[in-house]
Design a protein around this motif. Structure first.
Motif, PDB file in Angstrom:
ATOM      1  N   LYS A  10     -11.167   5.748   2.409  1.00 50.48           N
ATOM      2  CA  LYS A  10     -10.382   5.789   1.176  1.00 50.48           C
ATOM      3  C   LYS A  10     -11.191   6.332   0.010  1.00 50.48           C
ATOM      4  CE  LYS A  10      -7.365   1.967   2.383  1.00 50.48           C
ATOM      5  NZ  LYS A  10      -6.704   0.775   1.871  1.00 50.48           N
ATOM      6  N   CYS A  11     -10.464   6.931  -0.940  1.00 49.67           N
ATOM      7  CA  CYS A  11     -11.095   7.460  -2.150  1.00 49.67           C
ATOM      8  C   CYS A  11     -10.087   7.368  -3.295  1.00 49.67           C
ATOM      9  CB  CYS A  11     -11.517   8.914  -1.946  1.00 49.67           C
ATOM     10  SG  CYS A  11     -12.499   9.581  -3.293  1.00 49.67           S
ATOM     11  N   THR A  12     -10.581   7.062  -4.489  1.00 43.68           N
ATOM     12  CA  THR A  12      -9.731   6.983  -5.677  1.00 43.68           C
ATOM     13  C   THR A  12     -10.342   7.841  -6.779  1.00 43.68           C
ATOM     14  OG1 THR A  12      -9.073   4.729  -5.103  1.00 43.68           O
ATOM     15  CG2 THR A  12      -8.682   5.418  -7.369  1.00 43.68           C
ATOM     16  N   TRP A  13      -9.503   8.613  -7.445  1.00 45.14           N
ATOM     17  CA  TRP A  13      -9.946   9.447  -8.558  1.00 45.14           C
ATOM     18  C   TRP A  13      -9.280   8.960  -9.828  1.00 45.14           C
ATOM     19  CZ3 TRP A  13      -8.547  11.395  -3.832  1.00 45.14           C
ATOM     20  CH2 TRP A  13      -9.500  12.147  -3.153  1.00 45.14           C
ATOM     21  N   LYS A  14     -10.056   8.795 -10.888  1.00 40.68           N
ATOM     22  CA  LYS A  14      -9.500   8.478 -12.208  1.00 40.68           C
ATOM     23  C   LYS A  14      -9.448   9.786 -12.984  1.00 40.68           C
ATOM     24  CE  LYS A  14      -9.760   5.525 -16.166  1.00 40.68           C
ATOM     25  NZ  LYS A  14     -10.369   4.413 -16.844  1.00 40.68           N
ATOM     26  N   LEU A  66      -1.149   5.932  -8.249  1.00 41.05           N
ATOM     27  CA  LEU A  66      -1.099   4.494  -8.451  1.00 41.05           C
ATOM     28  C   LEU A  66      -0.287   4.100  -9.675  1.00 41.05           C
ATOM     29  CD1 LEU A  66      -4.796   3.673  -7.535  1.00 41.05           C
ATOM     30  CD2 LEU A  66      -2.784   3.501  -6.097  1.00 41.05           C
ATOM     31  N   GLN A  86      -4.378   7.800 -11.999  1.00 38.35           N
ATOM     32  CA  GLN A  86      -5.188   7.595 -10.797  1.00 38.35           C
ATOM     33  C   GLN A  86      -4.479   8.129  -9.559  1.00 38.35           C
ATOM     34  OE1 GLN A  86      -6.415   3.532 -10.289  1.00 38.35           O
ATOM     35  NE2 GLN A  86      -7.886   3.633 -11.961  1.00 38.35           N
ATOM     36  N   HIS A 140      -4.967   8.068  -5.264  1.00 36.58           N
ATOM     37  CA  HIS A 140      -5.630   7.368  -4.166  1.00 36.58           C
ATOM     38  C   HIS A 140      -5.346   8.117  -2.867  1.00 36.58           C
ATOM     39  CE1 HIS A 140      -7.049   3.923  -1.861  1.00 36.58           C
ATOM     40  NE2 HIS A 140      -5.971   4.030  -1.119  1.00 36.58           N
ATOM     41  N   GLU A 169      -6.024   8.207   1.412  1.00 33.38           N
ATOM     42  CA  GLU A 169      -6.341   7.353   2.557  1.00 33.38           C
ATOM     43  C   GLU A 169      -6.307   8.214   3.817  1.00 33.38           C
ATOM     44  OE1 GLU A 169      -3.397   4.289   4.379  1.00 33.38           O
ATOM     45  OE2 GLU A 169      -4.496   3.290   2.771  1.00 33.38           O
TER      46      GLU A 169
END
Length: 182
Positions: free
Chosen positions: A103-107, A137, A142, A144, A146
């Motif tokens: 998983k990775c999340t970018w703001k 999100l 944001q 996300h 997966e």
């Protein structure tokens, strides 16, 4: 002190389980031959030189292509996934309902930047045949991602290849600007 540090580094490289393969020697470039570099180098003129092709693991993950996954293939072990995690930036491993996922999340700056990132990811991964699950999100700034291979119930090499390809996407124009106070 310097000698000890160098020996530790050499020991770590020799003991590593993720070897890059043996690259061997290369043929000299014409400019090197003209400079007569061989006269300045210690060694023997009768040494046999071979060009060896590196193992596939030596190639960047982003340069590799996704392969067809057989349903009877076993997913990567936790250890193998942790070793590959060093080759992708910003991604993390999570166990979710007994399945290991990447998983990775970018703001990002705003909602439009989130949409733009999703479009860029789509362009990069469309030819791979292995698509990530993408979510914007609750916070509109944001995104996300997966990755996991549902057919084998866990992670495959394809997941890390796609993550590496996503890592190459330029995002500097989408992230919030840092404020610098003078």
């Amino acid at each position: 002190m310097i000698k000890t540090t160098q020996s530790r580094i050499c020991t770590r490289i020799r003991c590593s389980t993720d070897l890059l393969g043996d690259f061997g020697a290369r043929d000299p470039f014409p400019a090197e031959i003209e400079s007569k570099f061989g006269e300045k180098v210690l060694g023997y003129s009768n040494t046999e030189h071979k060009i060896l092709i590196p193992a596939a693991s030596a190639l960047s993950l982003a340069q590799q292509e996704c392969t067809v996954i057989s349903p009877d293939q076993t997913p990567l072990s936790d250890f193998e996934a942790r070793q590959l995690l060093f080759k992708v930036v910003g991604w993390r491993l999570e166990h979710e309902d007994g399945v290991l996922k990447l998983k990775c999340t970018w703001k990002l700056r705003d909602f439009e930047c989130g949409v733009e990132l999703i479009n860029r990811i789509g362009k990069v991964v469309e030819g791979t045949g292995h698509l990530p699950t993408l979510h914007q999100l609750e916070q509109s700034n944001q995104v996300h991602a997966e990755l996991w291979t549902a057919s084998i119930g866990g992670l495959s090499m394809n997941d890390f290849i796609v993550a590496a390809k996503i890592d190459q996407i330029k995002t500097s124009d989408l992230v919030p600007r840092k404020r610098v106070w003078a």
